[in-house]
Design an enzyme around this catalytic site. Structure first.
Site, PDB file in Angstrom:
ATOM      1  N   SER A   1       0.860  -1.184   0.000  1.00 47.54           N
ATOM      2  CA  SER A   1       0.000   0.000   0.000  1.00 47.54           C
ATOM      3  C   SER A   1       0.900   1.239   0.000  1.00 47.54           C
ATOM      4  O   SER A   1       2.130   1.126   0.105  1.00 47.54           O
ATOM      5  CB  SER A   1      -0.913   0.005   1.226  1.00 47.54           C
ATOM      6  OG  SER A   1      -0.128  -0.044   2.407  1.00 47.54           O
TER       7      SER A   1
ATOM      8  N   LYS B   1      -5.641   7.650  -9.116  1.00 50.88           N
ATOM      9  CA  LYS B   1      -5.775   6.519  -8.191  1.00 50.88           C
ATOM     10  C   LYS B   1      -7.207   6.004  -8.282  1.00 50.88           C
ATOM     11  O   LYS B   1      -8.135   6.602  -7.743  1.00 50.88           O
ATOM     12  CB  LYS B   1      -5.440   6.953  -6.764  1.00 50.88           C
ATOM     13  CG  LYS B   1      -5.393   5.813  -5.755  1.00 50.88           C
ATOM     14  CD  LYS B   1      -4.909   6.321  -4.391  1.00 50.88           C
ATOM     15  CE  LYS B   1      -4.772   5.179  -3.391  1.00 50.88           C
ATOM     16  NZ  LYS B   1      -6.052   4.538  -3.091  1.00 50.88           N
TER      17      LYS B   1
END
Length: 657
Positions: A78, A109
């Protein structure tokens, strides 16, 4: 035959690619469908020749019982989040102090579910969710339903690609429109919808959701001798996969910030959700030198856009009655522009939500779009109150049909008790005709809606008054079809008490509860006469179920509907074998492969003998019946000290009781 099947497979994949990816179809839908039917027939006759990239297997296969877990060969990390331009400049300064030549790959994103695609010998081998970054779930069957993911690529190397599965706004809106029409709970946002769809055990459901994917990383780039992020994306694109877009490559941080501002302005014109911008160092050698923390790489950050909020005046709180009878308060306010669209309504969920936020008619409220899609009321600006605001209370009677409402504490909802409420009628009729209920073949939701629109029916009992001439007047309904439907309706009269009780759609009275009632009462009259004490004395029939049944049966609309169904000749006597009490109070879990019974047979036997069959082991479980290859349930039973029975032991137990 093998050559023919391969030829058809290749042709269908070629035409599908032109249709779905290039928007340049070469043949008609009919021609494609006929070709697909031919392939389907050949695959059924010669299953040994089915190609790994057969397009017919994109529509979903046999439902799974659970997903397998997989340990990712390449961790799916992440990113650290940042929320201001100052933090982005700080990141840039950290990078440029050591590597002034560094260039960034800047990407939107996508707000979806991260997955890894594994290709081997030119074919899609595995699709898996990110999970915790180290261990994910194998969702290959669902991944195959996404048409933008090629099942075959022109590269025989072992390749791992990371992407983000998402639900386009068009698909999301279509699903919610259908769910609203059916009185079902709306999907909250495309991200949750995509995640929920990809984790469906039945891949056919996933196929219906029309998911998409953007790919954004080549996981095993070093093995493939790819040394920059952009080169990795170029390889992914050359294989026929859609790469993340829009994106930018630059070493100038001011250009990065300008890109973020531009996308922030334009993002509501996109057909997918984004929740920020990712800024990554492009060169893998620099990435390796910068390394990672325990949680995230040092060579990348994700900028998150703040949600857009606006004030407006709450003008009214009208009530909407769903098709399940739930009364939902809604906010009606002065129109504001949010996330690219005009908004003037939002759900207020229930009375608890209104009380918690102290929302009053006339208040200045702050609204935003949850997930940039669903309008929601965030809070009240109490500084703007004048004293003229009105406190809201839920109605005591349904605003549509006038029947009394009741509180469903389990669902934190207020429901209409009207058996003939127009707001619920289409859904109730569809349920009444369903296979598990009265099983009226040919009576689809669409035909029910046509009957309602024509004014031919107003309740379930009216179905039995229809004539072939009535039905034949409906659109696309010939004389023969009309006769078949009337015959099916007539046949449904003999289904018996259990099917009828389930078909009535009484709250909390599902298929199992209806069967239990039919095992304990001879006919509908006995059910209607039963009091709370009598009902709750039945094993596994709780107080809330009893109250719901009594409320419905004693209501004017409920008792009137029963009378009309009786008059129509519907059989309301029990056809179930009476429940025995030898297993009363005992709860069983069946696991593994049995040799003497099917799972359905042993479950029915347990229930017939007054016991309860559940799917999970707990301290309340009385016995576990274990066959071959029993897994985690058997292990848990042993850990909890719960008696484990073979099929022979189970039969001995019954005989001894």
């Amino acid at each position: 035959m093998k050559a023919k099947i391969k030829e058809l497979t290749d042709k269908l994949n070629y035409y599908a690619r032109l249709y779905y990816e290039d928007d340049a179809p070469e043949i008609s839908d009919y021609e494609y469908d006929m070709m697909a039917q031919e392939l389907k027939k050949l695959e059924a006759e010669y299953p040994e020749f089915i190609q790994p990239d057969s397009p017919l297997h994109r529509i979903g296969g046999k439902p799974l019982e659970k997903f397998e877990q997989i340990t990712h060969q390449y961790p799916m990390e992440s990113l650290n989040d940042v929320f201001s331009f100052d933090e982005i400049r700080d990141f840039d300064n950290t990078v440029k102090e050591r590597f002034p030549q560094a260039v960034y790959s800047v990407e939107v994103k996508i707000d979806g579910l991260s997955v890894c695609l594994e290709y081997e010998n030119g074919y899609l081998k595995t699709g898996a969710t990110r999970g915790d970054g180290t261990i994910g779930e194998v969702v290959t069957n669902n991944i195959r339903t996404i048409r933008e993911i090629p099942l075959k690529i022109d590269d025989d190397r072992h390749i791992f690609i990371r992407g983000e599965v998402y639900m386009p706004h068009k698909s999301f809106n279509e699903i919610n429109e259908k769910r609203e029409k059916n009185g079902e709970q709306l999907l909250a946002n495309p991200r949750n919808a995509a995640a929920g769809s990809l984790r469906q055990l039945d891949s056919k459901i996933c196929a219906e959701r029309k998911l998409s994917i953007f790919c954004f990383n080549l996981q095993n780039s070093a093995e493939l001798e790819v040394f920059s992020h952009e080169k990795g994306l170029e390889l992914i694109s050359s294989l026929g996969l859609k790469t993340v877009n829009p994106r930018l490559k630059t070493g100038d941080i001011d250009e990065v910030l300008a890109f973020i501002e531009k996308i922030g302005t334009d993002r509501y014109t996109l057909d997918f959700d984004i929740d920020g911008i990712v800024i990554k160092v492009d060169d893998f050698e620099i990435r390796s030198a910068m390394g990672s923390t325990a949680k995230a790489p040092r060579w990348a950050v994700a900028y998150k856009y703040p949600p857009e909020e606006k004030p407006t005046i709450l003008r009214d709180i009208p009530i909407k009655v769903g098709r399940t009878g739930v009364l939902t308060p809604n906010a009606e306010f002065d129109t504001v522009r949010l996330a690219g669209t005009s908004v003037s309504r939002a759900t207020l969920h229930n009375l608890d939500f209104i009380r918690e936020k102290d929302i009053r008619i006339g208040d200045t409220i702050i609204v935003r779009k949850a997930g940039d899609i669903i309008p929601e009321v965030v809070r009240v600006d109490k500084t703007k109150r004048t004293g003229a605001e009105i406190i809201f209370n839920m109605p005591t009677h349904c605003p549509v049909c006038g029947a009394e409402v009741r509180v469903d504490e389990e669902q934190a909802a207020i429901k209409c008790t009207g058996a003939e409420c127009p707001a619920q009628l289409s859904r109730k009729l569809t349920h009444f005709a369903s296979r598990g209920a009265m099983d009226i073949e040919g009576l689809s939701e669409a035909r029910i809606d046509m009957l309602l629109e024509a004014g031919l029916i107003k309740n379930q009992a009216d179905l039995y008054k229809l004539s072939p001439q009535d039905v034949a007047q409906l659109d696309r309904m010939g004389a023969k079809s009309a006769e078949n439907l009337i015959t099916a309706i007539e046949n449904s009269k003999s289904r018996g008490l259990a099917k009828l009780l389930f078909g009535l759609g009484i709250d909390l009275i599902g298929q199992k509860a209806a069967k239990v009632l039919a095992q304990n009462f001879a006919d509908i009259d006995e059910v209607m006469a039963a009091d709370r004490e009598k009902l709750t004395s039945i094993y596994d029939f709780g107080e809330k179920m009893a109250d719901s049944l009594i409320d419905w049966m004693s209501s004017e609309q409920g008792s009137d509907l029963i009378a009309k169904l009786k008059e129509a000749g519907v059989d309301m006597t029990s056809k179930e074998e009476k429940a025995l009490d030898i297993l009363k109070g005992k709860t069983f879990v069946v696991t593994g492969t049995l040799s003497r019974y099917s799972r359905t047979e042993i479950t029915s036997l347990i229930e017939k003998l007054g016991g309860k069959a559940t799917g999970s082991v707990s301290k309340k479980t009385s016995y576990v019946v274990a066959g071959e290859d029993a897994g985690s349930k058997l292990k848990k039973a042993n850990e909890l000290g719960i008696p484990v029975l073979t099929e022979e032991d189970f039969e001995k137990l019954i005989a001894e009781m």
